[in-house]
Design a protein around this motif. Structure first.
Motif, PDB file in Angstrom:
ATOM      1  N   VAL A 177      40.391  45.688 122.575  1.00 16.61           N
ATOM      2  CA  VAL A 177      41.596  45.220 121.886  1.00 16.61           C
ATOM      3  C   VAL A 177      42.840  45.858 122.495  1.00 16.61           C
ATOM      4  O   VAL A 177      43.861  45.191 122.718  1.00 16.61           O
ATOM      5  CB  VAL A 177      41.507  45.525 120.377  1.00 16.61           C
ATOM      6  N   ASP A 178      42.767  47.162 122.800  1.00 18.52           N
ATOM      7  CA  ASP A 178      43.900  47.848 123.423  1.00 18.52           C
ATOM      8  C   ASP A 178      44.208  47.256 124.794  1.00 18.52           C
ATOM      9  O   ASP A 178      45.378  47.021 125.123  1.00 18.52           O
ATOM     10  CB  ASP A 178      43.594  49.338 123.556  1.00 18.52           C
ATOM     11  N   LEU A 179      43.176  46.986 125.592  1.00 13.94           N
ATOM     12  CA  LEU A 179      43.378  46.435 126.924  1.00 13.94           C
ATOM     13  C   LEU A 179      44.025  45.057 126.855  1.00 13.94           C
ATOM     14  O   LEU A 179      44.995  44.775 127.569  1.00 13.94           O
ATOM     15  CB  LEU A 179      42.034  46.339 127.650  1.00 13.94           C
ATOM     16  N   LEU A 180      43.519  44.200 125.992  1.00 12.45           N
ATOM     17  CA  LEU A 180      44.037  42.834 125.897  1.00 12.45           C
ATOM     18  C   LEU A 180      45.445  42.798 125.325  1.00 12.45           C
ATOM     19  O   LEU A 180      46.209  41.867 125.603  1.00 12.45           O
ATOM     20  CB  LEU A 180      43.098  41.976 125.053  1.00 12.45           C
ATOM     21  N   ALA A 181      45.786  43.804 124.528  1.00 14.73           N
ATOM     22  CA  ALA A 181      47.112  43.829 123.899  1.00 14.73           C
ATOM     23  C   ALA A 181      48.200  44.334 124.841  1.00 14.73           C
ATOM     24  O   ALA A 181      49.385  44.106 124.596  1.00 14.73           O
ATOM     25  CB  ALA A 181      47.074  44.699 122.644  1.00 14.73           C
ATOM     26  N   ARG A 182      47.801  45.005 125.900  1.00 15.53           N
ATOM     27  CA  ARG A 182      48.794  45.574 126.814  1.00 15.53           C
ATOM     28  C   ARG A 182      49.315  44.496 127.755  1.00 15.53           C
ATOM     29  O   ARG A 182      48.551  43.902 128.504  1.00 15.53           O
ATOM     30  CB  ARG A 182      48.196  46.716 127.627  1.00 15.53           C
ATOM     31  N   PRO A 194      52.395  33.816 127.814  1.00 16.02           N
ATOM     32  CA  PRO A 194      51.010  34.299 127.853  1.00 16.02           C
ATOM     33  C   PRO A 194      50.253  33.904 126.595  1.00 16.02           C
ATOM     34  O   PRO A 194      50.748  34.049 125.473  1.00 16.02           O
ATOM     35  CB  PRO A 194      51.171  35.819 127.957  1.00 16.02           C
ATOM     36  N   ILE A 195      49.062  33.397 126.761  1.00 13.56           N
ATOM     37  CA  ILE A 195      48.252  32.911 125.654  1.00 13.56           C
ATOM     38  C   ILE A 195      47.753  34.079 124.801  1.00 13.56           C
ATOM     39  O   ILE A 195      47.668  35.215 125.274  1.00 13.56           O
ATOM     40  CB  ILE A 195      47.064  32.093 126.206  1.00 13.56           C
ATOM     41  N   ALA A 196      47.441  33.798 123.544  1.00  9.97           N
ATOM     42  CA  ALA A 196      46.871  34.814 122.649  1.00  9.97           C
ATOM     43  C   ALA A 196      45.412  35.018 123.039  1.00  9.97           C
ATOM     44  O   ALA A 196      44.494  34.412 122.473  1.00  9.97           O
ATOM     45  CB  ALA A 196      46.992  34.377 121.200  1.00  9.97           C
ATOM     46  N   VAL A 197      45.197  35.876 124.024  1.00  9.59           N
ATOM     47  CA  VAL A 197      43.882  35.994 124.651  1.00  9.59           C
ATOM     48  C   VAL A 197      42.815  36.504 123.683  1.00  9.59           C
ATOM     49  O   VAL A 197      41.665  36.067 123.730  1.00  9.59           O
ATOM     50  CB  VAL A 197      43.983  36.891 125.909  1.00  9.59           C
ATOM     51  N   GLU A 198      43.177  37.414 122.782  1.00 10.31           N
ATOM     52  CA  GLU A 198      42.185  37.937 121.843  1.00 10.31           C
ATOM     53  C   GLU A 198      41.634  36.823 120.966  1.00 10.31           C
ATOM     54  O   GLU A 198      40.414  36.715 120.766  1.00 10.31           O
ATOM     55  CB  GLU A 198      42.802  39.031 120.953  1.00 10.31           C
ATOM     56  N   LEU A 249      34.748  38.430 119.607  1.00 13.66           N
ATOM     57  CA  LEU A 249      35.252  39.599 120.325  1.00 13.66           C
ATOM     58  C   LEU A 249      34.333  40.812 120.197  1.00 13.66           C
ATOM     59  O   LEU A 249      34.159  41.555 121.170  1.00 13.66           O
ATOM     60  CB  LEU A 249      36.664  39.924 119.838  1.00 13.66           C
ATOM     61  N   PRO A 250      33.698  41.065 119.029  1.00 17.43           N
ATOM     62  CA  PRO A 250      32.776  42.212 118.943  1.00 17.43           C
ATOM     63  C   PRO A 250      31.618  42.106 119.932  1.00 17.43           C
ATOM     64  O   PRO A 250      31.230  43.098 120.556  1.00 17.43           O
ATOM     65  CB  PRO A 250      32.287  42.164 117.493  1.00 17.43           C
TER      66      PRO A 250
END
Length: 314
Positions: free
Chosen positions: A220-225, A278-282, A293-294
């Motif tokens: 989640v941290d990686l995708l949010a950056r 940028p798309i909402a990748v999460e 995602l889990p």
């Protein structure tokens, strides 16, 4: 540790190049000349009349990729023109065949720079001054800081070629996916009509960057950056290098099987539909990856802790 390879900040006004205007040609004139400083240049545009040793090479049946390359303060590496075109076509083929991204004509503008301070001035962003390469979406130009070995310079170039092709054909991808794709294809080696990526070659580095726990928080941290937050040197250069490796591992995991490729293809298609944001990748990966995602985080963490000694062939 190798210097970072980064994309310059995204420019909304230049969010997507109009590649339809770059129609493929059956023949192209490649100009070669030497400037007043003794630097050799190649381009599909003619030089000024004052240059030396101007030659014109007519290439029949050239694929729809053109390279305009110059050395700012150095001669270009041997076989740059041929290798850059071959690498670009290889990346295009995989994007098309594995992920459904239509290949299109492209003009790659490449500038090689030897002096570090000169490179920093051309990039124009102090945060990227120590990078090995950068793609400017505003100028649609690839900048490569010459490495001590030509092969390392070509790896940087492949990374930046991927940024250029992705920007032209897909849009402003989230930084983690953008850099993950560029890291993945930076390792691509063309061979015959295809190519391959040695996933196991970076095993030690990948294991060292593996997340703890079930990987959920780290993913989640990686995708949010995004943007500067991804490239920030918080935790030192090792923290930024860790994000590159984690992004690479995420793309390598998704590219490994049909399930992952389908999820990544859906992400890229979603970005193409709205290229400037940028798309909402999460959300997309949570919806498209089996188990959400889990499950992806668990598979990603396991992949990084025990990278397969495999070669991905295309």
């Amino acid at each position: 540790m190798a210097p970072a390879i980064e994309a310059l900040p995204k420019q909304t006004a230049a969010c997507l190049a109009h590649t339809a205007a770059n129609a493929p040609a059956s023949a192209i004139a490649v100009h070669r000349w030497v400037d007043a400083s003794g630097i050799t240049h190649y381009s599909d545009q003619p030089p000024a009349a004052s240059v030396k040793d101007h030659r014109v090479i007519e290439v029949q049946g050239l694929p729809p990729v053109a390279v305009q390359a110059s050395g700012y303060d150095m001669n270009l590496p041997d076989q740059l023109q041929q290798r850059a075109v071959a690498d670009a076509l290889g990346v295009q083929r995989v994007l098309r065949d594995a992920l459904g991204v239509a290949a299109s004509a492209a003009t790659l503008r490449v500038v090689f720079v030897k002096d570090a301070s000169t490179y920093a001035g051309l990039i124009g962003d102090p945060a990227l001054a120590t990078s090995a390469g950068a793609y400017s979406t505003a100028q649609r130009t690839i900048y490569v800081r010459m490495q001590t070995q030509d092969e390392a310079s070509f790896a940087v170039l492949r990374h930046e070629i991927t940024h250029a092709l992705a920007h032209e054909s897909i849009g402003n991808l989230p930084t983690s996916i953008n850099e993950g794709l560029a890291e993945y294809f930076g390792r691509y080696r063309v061979g015959g009509m295809g190519g391959q990526i040695d996933i196991g070659a970076d095993r030690t580095a990948i294991v060292g960057a593996a997340p703890g726990g079930d990987g959920s928080d780290a993913l989640v941290d990686l995708l949010a950056r995004d943007g500067a937050d991804f490239y920030a040197a918080d935790g030192g250069a090792s923290g930024r290098e860790q994000r590159y490796l984690r992004s690479y591992a995420l793309v390598a995991l998704l590219m490994r099987d049909a399930i992952g490729r389908a999820a990544l293809a859906a992400l890229l298609a979603g970005q193409q539909a709205d290229p400037c944001r940028p798309i909402a990748v999460e959300n997309l990966l949570d919806a498209r990856y089996p188990g959400g995602l889990p499950a992806l985080a668990s598979a990603w963490a396991g992949f990084m802790r025990a990278p397969p000694p495999a070669i991905q062939a295309y």
